[in-house]
Design a protein around this motif. Sequence first.
Motif, PDB file in Angstrom:
ATOM      1  N   LEU A   1       7.142  15.521  12.473  1.00 40.19           N
ATOM      2  CA  LEU A   1       6.883  16.875  11.988  1.00 40.19           C
ATOM      3  C   LEU A   1       5.463  17.032  11.460  1.00 40.19           C
ATOM      4  CD1 LEU A   1      10.189  17.459   9.975  1.00 40.19           C
ATOM      5  CD2 LEU A   1       9.667  18.210  12.306  1.00 40.19           C
ATOM      6  N   PHE A   2       4.820  15.911  11.148  1.00 39.19           N
ATOM      7  CA  PHE A   2       3.514  15.959  10.497  1.00 39.19           C
ATOM      8  C   PHE A   2       2.490  15.153  11.291  1.00 39.19           C
ATOM      9  CE2 PHE A   2       6.844  15.994   7.213  1.00 39.19           C
ATOM     10  CZ  PHE A   2       6.638  17.263   6.707  1.00 39.19           C
ATOM     11  N   SER A   3       1.272  15.667  11.321  1.00 36.52           N
ATOM     12  CA  SER A   3       0.146  14.945  11.896  1.00 36.52           C
ATOM     13  C   SER A   3      -0.635  14.345  10.741  1.00 36.52           C
ATOM     14  CB  SER A   3      -0.735  15.899  12.715  1.00 36.52           C
ATOM     15  OG  SER A   3      -1.915  15.259  13.141  1.00 36.52           O
ATOM     16  N   MET A   4      -0.627  13.023  10.626  1.00 38.60           N
ATOM     17  CA  MET A   4      -1.216  12.358   9.475  1.00 38.60           C
ATOM     18  C   MET A   4      -2.676  12.011   9.756  1.00 38.60           C
ATOM     19  SD  MET A   4       1.542  12.630   7.850  1.00 38.60           S
ATOM     20  CE  MET A   4       0.882  11.978   6.320  1.00 38.60           C
ATOM     21  N   MET A   5      -3.547  12.363   8.810  1.00 42.95           N
ATOM     22  CA  MET A   5      -4.972  12.081   8.981  1.00 42.95           C
ATOM     23  C   MET A   5      -5.253  10.586   8.847  1.00 42.95           C
ATOM     24  SD  MET A   5      -8.283  13.451   6.827  1.00 42.95           S
ATOM     25  CE  MET A   5      -8.449  15.006   7.691  1.00 42.95           C
ATOM     26  N   ASP A   6      -6.030  10.056   9.763  1.00 46.40           N
ATOM     27  CA  ASP A   6      -6.493   8.672   9.697  1.00 46.40           C
ATOM     28  C   ASP A   6      -7.460   8.518   8.522  1.00 46.40           C
ATOM     29  OD1 ASP A   6      -8.019   6.218  10.185  1.00 46.40           O
ATOM     30  OD2 ASP A   6      -7.090   6.240  12.175  1.00 46.40           O
ATOM     31  N   ARG A   7      -7.299   7.459   7.758  1.00 45.63           N
ATOM     32  CA  ARG A   7      -8.176   7.244   6.604  1.00 45.63           C
ATOM     33  C   ARG A   7      -9.654   7.181   7.001  1.00 45.63           C
ATOM     34  NH1 ARG A   7      -5.000   2.570   3.096  1.00 45.63           N
ATOM     35  NH2 ARG A   7      -3.255   3.897   2.424  1.00 45.63           N
ATOM     36  N   ARG A   8      -9.905   6.697   8.198  1.00 45.02           N
ATOM     37  CA  ARG A   8     -11.296   6.569   8.643  1.00 45.02           C
ATOM     38  C   ARG A   8     -11.970   7.925   8.821  1.00 45.02           C
ATOM     39  NH1 ARG A   8      -9.931   2.705  13.643  1.00 45.02           N
ATOM     40  NH2 ARG A   8      -8.304   4.322  13.740  1.00 45.02           N
ATOM     41  N   ASN A   9     -11.168   8.978   8.910  1.00 49.82           N
ATOM     42  CA  ASN A   9     -11.733  10.319   9.098  1.00 49.82           C
ATOM     43  C   ASN A   9     -11.848  11.101   7.795  1.00 49.82           C
ATOM     44  OD1 ASN A   9     -11.853   9.846  11.872  1.00 49.82           O
ATOM     45  ND2 ASN A   9      -9.768  10.616  12.188  1.00 49.82           N
ATOM     46  N   MET A  10     -11.465  10.499   6.689  1.00 49.25           N
ATOM     47  CA  MET A  10     -11.525  11.195   5.410  1.00 49.25           C
ATOM     48  C   MET A  10     -12.956  11.174   4.869  1.00 49.25           C
ATOM     49  SD  MET A  10      -7.983   9.891   3.595  1.00 49.25           S
ATOM     50  CE  MET A  10      -6.401  10.206   4.389  1.00 49.25           C
ATOM     51  N   LEU A  11     -13.409  12.325   4.392  1.00 53.16           N
ATOM     52  CA  LEU A  11     -14.762  12.438   3.855  1.00 53.16           C
ATOM     53  C   LEU A  11     -14.874  11.928   2.427  1.00 53.16           C
ATOM     54  CD1 LEU A  11     -15.659  16.013   5.198  1.00 53.16           C
ATOM     55  CD2 LEU A  11     -16.254  13.788   6.191  1.00 53.16           C
TER      56      LEU A  11
ATOM     57  N   ASP B   1       0.866  -1.180   0.000  1.00 45.94           N
ATOM     58  CA  ASP B   1       0.000   0.000   0.000  1.00 45.94           C
ATOM     59  C   ASP B   1       0.904   1.233   0.000  1.00 45.94           C
ATOM     60  OD1 ASP B   1      -1.695   2.137   0.606  1.00 45.94           O
ATOM     61  OD2 ASP B   1      -2.934   0.955   1.961  1.00 45.94           O
ATOM     62  N   ILE B   2       1.150   1.782  -1.187  1.00 44.23           N
ATOM     63  CA  ILE B   2       2.104   2.882  -1.326  1.00 44.23           C
ATOM     64  C   ILE B   2       1.683   4.081  -0.479  1.00 44.23           C
ATOM     65  CG2 ILE B   2       2.927   4.652  -2.949  1.00 44.23           C
ATOM     66  CD1 ILE B   2       3.247   2.501  -5.029  1.00 44.23           C
ATOM     67  N   ALA B   3       0.409   4.441  -0.526  1.00 40.68           N
ATOM     68  CA  ALA B   3      -0.051   5.614   0.215  1.00 40.68           C
ATOM     69  C   ALA B   3       0.167   5.439   1.716  1.00 40.68           C
ATOM     70  CB  ALA B   3      -1.519   5.889  -0.085  1.00 40.68           C
ATOM     71  N   GLN B   4      -0.038   4.236   2.230  1.00 37.99           N
ATOM     72  CA  GLN B   4       0.149   3.995   3.658  1.00 37.99           C
ATOM     73  C   GLN B   4       1.626   4.090   4.039  1.00 37.99           C
ATOM     74  OE1 GLN B   4      -2.472   3.492   5.979  1.00 37.99           O
ATOM     75  NE2 GLN B   4      -0.721   4.119   7.226  1.00 37.99           N
ATOM     76  N   ILE B   5       2.510   3.586   3.178  1.00 35.62           N
ATOM     77  CA  ILE B   5       3.946   3.683   3.443  1.00 35.62           C
ATOM     78  C   ILE B   5       4.374   5.144   3.478  1.00 35.62           C
ATOM     79  CG2 ILE B   5       6.245   3.139   2.563  1.00 35.62           C
ATOM     80  CD1 ILE B   5       4.967   0.583   1.340  1.00 35.62           C
ATOM     81  N   VAL B   6       3.876   5.939   2.522  1.00 34.08           N
ATOM     82  CA  VAL B   6       4.201   7.373   2.509  1.00 34.08           C
ATOM     83  C   VAL B   6       3.693   8.043   3.784  1.00 34.08           C
ATOM     84  CG1 VAL B   6       3.789   9.567   1.335  1.00 34.08           C
ATOM     85  CG2 VAL B   6       4.231   7.498  -0.007  1.00 34.08           C
ATOM     86  N   SER B   7       2.461   7.736   4.161  1.00 36.22           N
ATOM     87  CA  SER B   7       1.895   8.319   5.382  1.00 36.22           C
ATOM     88  C   SER B   7       2.714   7.932   6.601  1.00 36.22           C
ATOM     89  CB  SER B   7       0.442   7.860   5.545  1.00 36.22           C
ATOM     90  OG  SER B   7      -0.150   8.465   6.677  1.00 36.22           O
ATOM     91  N   ASP B   8       3.130   6.670   6.667  1.00 29.02           N
ATOM     92  CA  ASP B   8       3.946   6.218   7.794  1.00 29.02           C
ATOM     93  C   ASP B   8       5.304   6.907   7.801  1.00 29.02           C
ATOM     94  OD1 ASP B   8       1.899   4.552   8.562  1.00 29.02           O
ATOM     95  OD2 ASP B   8       2.787   2.744   7.686  1.00 29.02           O
TER      96      ASP B   8
END
Length: 435
Positions: A70-80, A56-63
């Motif tokens: 330095l960054f607060s990453m949004m949980d996918r469950r909170n995405m509209l 899961d490329i997007a998850q690796i980038v987020s991690d």
Amino acid sequence: MNRVLQRVIATFALLFSVSVIAEGDLAIEITQGIDEPTPVAVVPFSWDGSFALPEDIAQIVSDDLGRTGLFSMMDRRNMLSFPNKRDQVYFRDWRVSKTEFLLIGRQLPSEGKELKVEFELYDVLKEQQLLAERVSGSQANMRDIAHYISDMVYEKLTGVRGAFSTRIVYVTAQQFGGGKGRYRLKMADSDGARPITIREQSEPLMSPAWSRDASKLAYVSFESGKPAIYIQYLATGKREKVQSFRGLNGAPAWSPDGNKLAIVLSKDGNPEVYVLDLRSRSLARITHHYGIDTEPSWSPDGQSLIFTSDRGGQPQIYRIHLPTRQLERVTYEGNYNSRGRLTQDGRFLAMVHRGVDNVFRIAVQDLKTGRLDILTDTFLDESPTIAPNGSIILYATQKGVRGVLGGVTLDGGVRFILPASSGDVREPAWSPYLQ
């Protein structure tokens, strides 16, 4: 394919061509982040293929971005919503969720097991595109693609080149009782994933060091019953023993041009620093003192060596200018400073520092101003190594009764621990950028 990414993937392919043993990953645990990290959302990348992808490329980038602190990453469950193109992005919704930067992407099937990945980074507040790029690779290289994307996003948001597409090496040790043990020299992604064993033996391994082109490692092995320095070629698995002298042979450090090793030998009595020319095999003695001189490290320009010496009564860090042999003491604060390592710009010196509390911690000294800052609050910290972008110091420390790796940013604002699934972890070394 993007040329930079192509070189990165080719380098990884060479690294993984060594005969290796897969091991459990290190797992990064953030223990301290900055007070107000920047909110970022990485939307799951769309996939138009007929089969499931292995990563899961997007998850690796987020991690990757989240681990920096330095960054607060949004949980996918909170995405509209889950946009994958510009016309699907409704900036108002992302502003409501207090997101400042948004990364979207698409994964497209190509020939065979190849795929194309398109990604775009947006400034939500300005509704402005910051990045738009397409890269290609195989399914086997999806983590490399992800780390490359992380590097691009990190550099765009911080102004500092990313170091996710690098590697770390370290030594693990397991004791079985009766004086028996198992030592492994291991290599992993910068986040601890995909670890492989490069060398495994029952005798101690220590002091791994990367060549500047990241194609070779030098390290110390006790496999013959005494310390000897070896060079390991990562692409082929070939290894060679460097000249072995009577007594101590240790602490190898590659010159910036890759043609020399600074080493510590005791063949003439006390441990002294020498420089070995790997082409001619000529040996030059650099230090001359009845004290112990050890742990050499090169300046970025190759004109100087820094090293640890107790010639003043207690271990402190000195610098010697090689063309003139002019010597200067660098550290004065604290009763013990050792294992000095310079950032690539030569301005900051990371070290093991012991102050009035008699606890070994990681510290950094600004060589321009002389200011020394203690960065860690852990116990028995040792062996600092610096990311090639100068952002993070990785080091060995203790967690309970086990040795683990710790990390801290150069300003001390972010800290993390990388515990392993088994054994003690020690002697980390961070690779240069992969060319």
